[in-house]
Design a protein around this motif. Structure first.
Motif, PDB file in Angstrom:
ATOM      1  N   ILE A   1      45.503  -0.218 -30.061  1.00  0.00           N
ATOM      2  CA  ILE A   1      44.413   0.716 -29.786  1.00  0.00           C
ATOM      3  C   ILE A   1      44.064   0.583 -28.310  1.00  0.00           C
ATOM      4  O   ILE A   1      43.679  -0.499 -27.861  1.00  0.00           O
ATOM      5  N   ILE A   2      44.205   1.688 -27.564  1.00  0.00           N
ATOM      6  CA  ILE A   2      43.844   1.681 -26.141  1.00  0.00           C
ATOM      7  C   ILE A   2      42.641   2.594 -25.986  1.00  0.00           C
ATOM      8  O   ILE A   2      42.746   3.809 -26.173  1.00  0.00           O
ATOM      9  N   ASP A   3      41.491   2.008 -25.690  1.00  0.00           N
ATOM     10  CA  ASP A   3      40.272   2.810 -25.538  1.00  0.00           C
ATOM     11  C   ASP A   3      39.294   2.013 -24.694  1.00  0.00           C
ATOM     12  O   ASP A   3      39.183   0.802 -24.860  1.00  0.00           O
ATOM     13  N   ASP A   4      38.594   2.693 -23.781  1.00  0.00           N
ATOM     14  CA  ASP A   4      37.636   1.970 -22.947  1.00  0.00           C
ATOM     15  C   ASP A   4      36.319   1.736 -23.679  1.00  0.00           C
ATOM     16  O   ASP A   4      35.463   1.023 -23.190  1.00  0.00           O
ATOM     17  N   SER A   5      36.160   2.300 -24.876  1.00  0.00           N
ATOM     18  CA  SER A   5      34.942   2.079 -25.653  1.00  0.00           C
ATOM     19  C   SER A   5      35.129   0.898 -26.604  1.00  0.00           C
ATOM     20  O   SER A   5      35.994   0.920 -27.474  1.00  0.00           O
ATOM     21  N   ASN A   6      34.284  -0.102 -26.425  1.00  0.00           N
ATOM     22  CA  ASN A   6      34.338  -1.286 -27.274  1.00  0.00           C
ATOM     23  C   ASN A   6      34.090  -0.902 -28.738  1.00  0.00           C
ATOM     24  O   ASN A   6      34.729  -1.431 -29.649  1.00  0.00           O
ATOM     25  N   THR A   7      33.178   0.027 -28.964  1.00  0.00           N
ATOM     26  CA  THR A   7      32.844   0.472 -30.322  1.00  0.00           C
ATOM     27  C   THR A   7      34.051   1.078 -31.020  1.00  0.00           C
ATOM     28  O   THR A   7      34.345   0.777 -32.180  1.00  0.00           O
ATOM     29  N   ILE A   8      34.758   1.946 -30.310  1.00  0.00           N
ATOM     30  CA  ILE A   8      35.945   2.596 -30.884  1.00  0.00           C
ATOM     31  C   ILE A   8      37.018   1.542 -31.176  1.00  0.00           C
ATOM     32  O   ILE A   8      37.607   1.531 -32.249  1.00  0.00           O
ATOM     33  N   ARG A   9      37.244   0.638 -30.212  1.00  0.00           N
ATOM     34  CA  ARG A   9      38.258  -0.408 -30.423  1.00  0.00           C
ATOM     35  C   ARG A   9      37.922  -1.250 -31.647  1.00  0.00           C
ATOM     36  O   ARG A   9      38.775  -1.514 -32.482  1.00  0.00           O
ATOM     37  N   ARG A  10      36.657  -1.664 -31.751  1.00  0.00           N
ATOM     38  CA  ARG A  10      36.235  -2.517 -32.865  1.00  0.00           C
ATOM     39  C   ARG A  10      36.357  -1.803 -34.208  1.00  0.00           C
ATOM     40  O   ARG A  10      36.852  -2.379 -35.173  1.00  0.00           O
ATOM     41  N   SER A  11      35.905  -0.545 -34.286  1.00  0.00           N
ATOM     42  CA  SER A  11      35.972   0.138 -35.587  1.00  0.00           C
ATOM     43  C   SER A  11      37.424   0.380 -35.993  1.00  0.00           C
ATOM     44  O   SER A  11      37.788   0.177 -37.149  1.00  0.00           O
ATOM     45  N   ALA A  12      38.274   0.760 -35.040  1.00  0.00           N
ATOM     46  CA  ALA A  12      39.698   0.954 -35.351  1.00  0.00           C
ATOM     47  C   ALA A  12      40.319  -0.377 -35.794  1.00  0.00           C
ATOM     48  O   ALA A  12      41.087  -0.422 -36.752  1.00  0.00           O
TER      49      ALA A  12
END
Length: 128
Positions: A10-21
């Motif tokens: 998962i490549i995303d600058d949002s910690n929330t998105i990374r954590r939920s994924a």
């Protein structure tokens, strides 16, 4: 759904998105690799060879389109499925994703089901 043994990045600058994924995919048995941006991801991709890569479009430094293009230009990685993540759902964004070689386009916020479906579809795992 058992996706044990699959490596998903998962490549995303949002910690929330990374954590939920990460939570959704870990629950399904995936080994999850996380990266905050394209530069961070490229080093990890060569080391870990993920089976499926999710990449956010809007990121600082190296955006998702550039990251996807670099992955697809690398002969060792070209066959790795890359799924774009974006909060924008325009035709232009989808077309641009296709042009850089992305295999699918998921709109955020995604659900656990849509993530799992994308992984199973692109990793060649047969649904049991």
């Amino acid at each position: 759904m058992d996706l044990s043994g699959l490596k998903v990045m998962i490549i995303d600058d949002s910690n929330t998105i990374r954590r939920s994924a990460e939570i959704f995919l870990s629950q399904a048995g995936c080994q999850v690799l996380l990266a905050e941006d394209g530069f961070d991801a490229l080093a990890k991709i060569t080391d870990h060879q993920p089976d499926v890569i999710f990449v956010d479009i809007m990121m600082p430094r190296l955006d998702g389109y550039q990251t996807c293009a670099l992955i697809k230009k690398n002969s060792k990685l070209a066959a790795t499925p890359v799924i774009m993540l974006s909060s924008r759902d325009g035709l232009f964004d989808r077309a641009r994703g296709r042009m850089v070689g992305s295999d699918e386009y998921l709109t955020k916020p995604f659900t656990k089901d849509s993530l799992i479906r994308a992984v199973t579809e692109h990793s060649g795992v047969l649904l049991r």
